[in-house]
Design a protein around this motif. Sequence first.
Motif, PDB file in Angstrom:
ATOM      1  N   VAL A  32       0.836  -1.195   0.000  1.00 19.13           N
ATOM      2  CA  VAL A  32       0.000   0.000   0.000  1.00 19.13           C
ATOM      3  C   VAL A  32       0.871   1.246   0.000  1.00 19.13           C
ATOM      4  N   TYR A  33       0.602   2.161  -0.918  1.00 16.02           N
ATOM      5  CA  TYR A  33       1.248   3.468  -0.936  1.00 16.02           C
ATOM      6  C   TYR A  33       0.252   4.475  -0.384  1.00 16.02           C
ATOM      7  N   MET A  34       0.654   5.209   0.669  1.00 17.05           N
ATOM      8  CA  MET A  34      -0.297   6.037   1.384  1.00 17.05           C
ATOM      9  C   MET A  34       0.353   7.353   1.829  1.00 17.05           C
ATOM     10  N   PRO A  35      -0.379   8.467   1.730  1.00 16.16           N
ATOM     11  CA  PRO A  35       0.153   9.746   2.203  1.00 16.16           C
ATOM     12  C   PRO A  35      -0.031   9.898   3.708  1.00 16.16           C
ATOM     13  N   SER A  36       0.447  11.016   4.248  1.00 20.27           N
ATOM     14  CA  SER A  36       0.301  11.305   5.662  1.00 20.27           C
ATOM     15  C   SER A  36      -1.185  11.441   6.023  1.00 20.27           C
ATOM     16  N   PRO A  37      -1.518  11.348   7.307  1.00 21.83           N
ATOM     17  CA  PRO A  37      -0.621  11.239   8.453  1.00 21.83           C
ATOM     18  C   PRO A  37      -0.064   9.828   8.642  1.00 21.83           C
ATOM     19  N   SER A  38       1.235   9.765   8.953  1.00 19.71           N
ATOM     20  CA  SER A  38       1.913   8.478   9.052  1.00 19.71           C
ATOM     21  C   SER A  38       1.343   7.628  10.184  1.00 19.71           C
ATOM     22  N   GLY A  39       0.948   8.276  11.275  1.00 18.80           N
ATOM     23  CA  GLY A  39       0.381   7.525  12.392  1.00 18.80           C
ATOM     24  C   GLY A  39      -0.857   6.767  11.993  1.00 18.80           C
ATOM     25  N   ALA A  79       3.066  -1.785  -6.293  1.00 19.90           N
ATOM     26  CA  ALA A  79       1.923  -1.383  -5.469  1.00 19.90           C
ATOM     27  C   ALA A  79       0.655  -2.157  -5.819  1.00 19.90           C
ATOM     28  N   ASP A  80      -0.078  -2.534  -4.790  1.00 18.22           N
ATOM     29  CA  ASP A  80      -1.411  -3.116  -4.958  1.00 18.22           C
ATOM     30  C   ASP A  80      -2.483  -2.033  -4.803  1.00 18.22           C
ATOM     31  N   VAL A  81      -2.367  -1.272  -3.732  1.00 14.76           N
ATOM     32  CA  VAL A  81      -3.314  -0.198  -3.431  1.00 14.76           C
ATOM     33  C   VAL A  81      -2.553   1.114  -3.353  1.00 14.76           C
ATOM     34  N   VAL A  82      -3.107   2.145  -3.975  1.00 15.82           N
ATOM     35  CA  VAL A  82      -2.527   3.480  -3.909  1.00 15.82           C
ATOM     36  C   VAL A  82      -3.575   4.436  -3.353  1.00 15.82           C
ATOM     37  N   ILE A  83      -3.162   5.202  -2.358  1.00 16.13           N
ATOM     38  CA  ILE A  83      -4.018   6.234  -1.782  1.00 16.13           C
ATOM     39  C   ILE A  83      -3.316   7.575  -1.982  1.00 16.13           C
ATOM     40  N   LEU A  84      -4.056   8.555  -2.451  1.00 18.42           N
ATOM     41  CA  LEU A  84      -3.506   9.882  -2.688  1.00 18.42           C
ATOM     42  C   LEU A  84      -4.281  10.919  -1.880  1.00 18.42           C
ATOM     43  N   ALA A  85      -3.686  12.085  -1.730  1.00 16.19           N
ATOM     44  CA  ALA A  85      -4.375  13.194  -1.062  1.00 16.19           C
ATOM     45  C   ALA A  85      -4.975  14.139  -2.087  1.00 16.19           C
ATOM     46  N   SER A  86      -5.166  13.656  -3.291  1.00 14.88           N
ATOM     47  CA  SER A  86      -5.675  14.485  -4.387  1.00 14.88           C
ATOM     48  C   SER A  86      -6.656  13.680  -5.226  1.00 14.88           C
ATOM     49  N   TRP A  87      -7.912  14.105  -5.220  1.00 14.11           N
ATOM     50  CA  TRP A  87      -8.927  13.449  -6.041  1.00 14.11           C
ATOM     51  C   TRP A  87      -8.613  13.638  -7.524  1.00 14.11           C
ATOM     52  N   SER A  88      -8.111  14.809  -7.900  1.00 13.81           N
ATOM     53  CA  SER A  88      -7.818  15.061  -9.317  1.00 13.81           C
ATOM     54  C   SER A  88      -6.700  14.156  -9.819  1.00 13.81           C
ATOM     55  N   ASP A  89      -5.688  13.895  -8.993  1.00 11.18           N
ATOM     56  CA  ASP A  89      -4.627  12.975  -9.412  1.00 11.18           C
ATOM     57  C   ASP A  89      -5.167  11.553  -9.538  1.00 11.18           C
ATOM     58  N   ALA A 263      -9.492  -6.784  -0.299  1.00 10.78           N
ATOM     59  CA  ALA A 263      -9.748  -6.920   1.144  1.00 10.78           C
ATOM     60  C   ALA A 263      -9.338  -5.664   1.888  1.00 10.78           C
ATOM     61  N   PHE A 264      -8.250  -5.029   1.450  1.00 10.78           N
ATOM     62  CA  PHE A 264      -7.791  -3.803   2.116  1.00 10.78           C
ATOM     63  C   PHE A 264      -8.775  -2.667   1.864  1.00 10.78           C
ATOM     64  N   ILE A 265      -9.287  -2.560   0.638  1.00  9.62           N
ATOM     65  CA  ILE A 265     -10.282  -1.530   0.333  1.00  9.62           C
ATOM     66  C   ILE A 265     -11.536  -1.763   1.179  1.00  9.62           C
ATOM     67  N   ASP A 266     -11.976  -3.007   1.286  1.00  6.51           N
ATOM     68  CA  ASP A 266     -13.122  -3.321   2.143  1.00  6.51           C
ATOM     69  C   ASP A 266     -12.865  -2.852   3.577  1.00  6.51           C
ATOM     70  N   PHE A 267     -11.665  -3.127   4.061  1.00  5.91           N
ATOM     71  CA  PHE A 267     -11.335  -2.778   5.436  1.00  5.91           C
ATOM     72  C   PHE A 267     -11.370  -1.270   5.660  1.00  5.91           C
ATOM     73  N   LEU A 268     -10.954  -0.491   4.678  1.00 12.97           N
ATOM     74  CA  LEU A 268     -10.931   0.966   4.833  1.00 12.97           C
ATOM     75  C   LEU A 268     -12.308   1.527   5.175  1.00 12.97           C
ATOM     76  N   PHE A 269     -13.362   0.822   4.774  1.00 14.50           N
ATOM     77  CA  PHE A 269     -14.720   1.310   5.039  1.00 14.50           C
ATOM     78  C   PHE A 269     -15.399   0.549   6.180  1.00 14.50           C
TER      79      PHE A 269
END
Length: 326
Positions: A32-39, A79-89, A263-269
């Motif tokens: 998973v590639y994910m932006p902050s917050p790192s915690g 990467a399997d899952v990518v999360i960004l802090a930008s909807w446009s990207d 499964a990870f996407i399911d877990f996010l919700f």
Amino acid sequence: MKKRLVTVVLAGAMCMTMGLCAQAEESNKVTVYMPSPSGLADKLAEAFTEATGIEVEQFQGTTGEILARLEAEEANPVADVVILASWSDGLSMKEEGKIMSYTPENADLIVDGWIDEDSMLFGYSASAVGVIYNTTIYSELSADWAELAGEEYTDDIAIPDPEKSGACKDFLAGLVTGLEDGEDIIQSWADNGLTVPGANKAALEAVTTGEKGILIAGVDYNAYSSIDDGEPLAIYYPESGTVANPRPAMIMNTAPNVENAQAFIDFLFSDEAQQLVAEAYLIPGRSDVECVGRTTLDEIPQLPTDWDAMIEVADETAANLNEICQ
């Protein structure tokens, strides 16, 4: 020897025909590639592994860093899952054919508009940008975007680097497409001594230390977290509106571990993950989960957001701001 060779060939043919090779190659991990917050990223990974037994390998960085890493790994996708802090990207990745469609669990509870029409982008959380200021320098502040070009703020305003901060980039795109004088406002900030200290963390640090008094387009969850830690900061959302930016989680078309990614996407919700999101001062992606210690989505004045129009100008606007502020 000949019999053994025939067996191997037949097994290989059956594997290709039935898709079993792909399944056999899928490991007990998800990348998973994910932006902050790192915690938050660490807590989500730990909770997901505890719930499923699937290990999470992470890369954490700004939206710009994540996109650069994806480009560098294009010949050998990781990467399997990518999360960004930008909807446009995220929408740009969709246009480029880089992500796949999926319907996550609890999709019916997701905030309206935070899943695209083809079910490829899933807004599991959101942030908005506002004006963050140092309360030891300004006891109170409520200036609108254009008013921050006033003489009383000369050389005391900063902004995150929009080529690193996806939230800032999307805000600037929303500003120039949502307000007739959006481009003029950006130029007026530059003329008034606007500086670009770095990505979100560095930009906020400049205001926390008092090096600058005001941060324009600072991401709100950083402000709420710092205020809770006792830093002399305050935040508000200018009356002409800002951009509430869903953070898209996406499954890559090249994902080595598709089932684990789903499964990870399911877990996010899930209830657990969405509560972790709320506790990180982000806006939860589910409409039935309450915010914690922050302004709610319906309390934030918002610019009109035409994401198609914003995509067209986002990169150029971000680059232009950096150029005129140098």
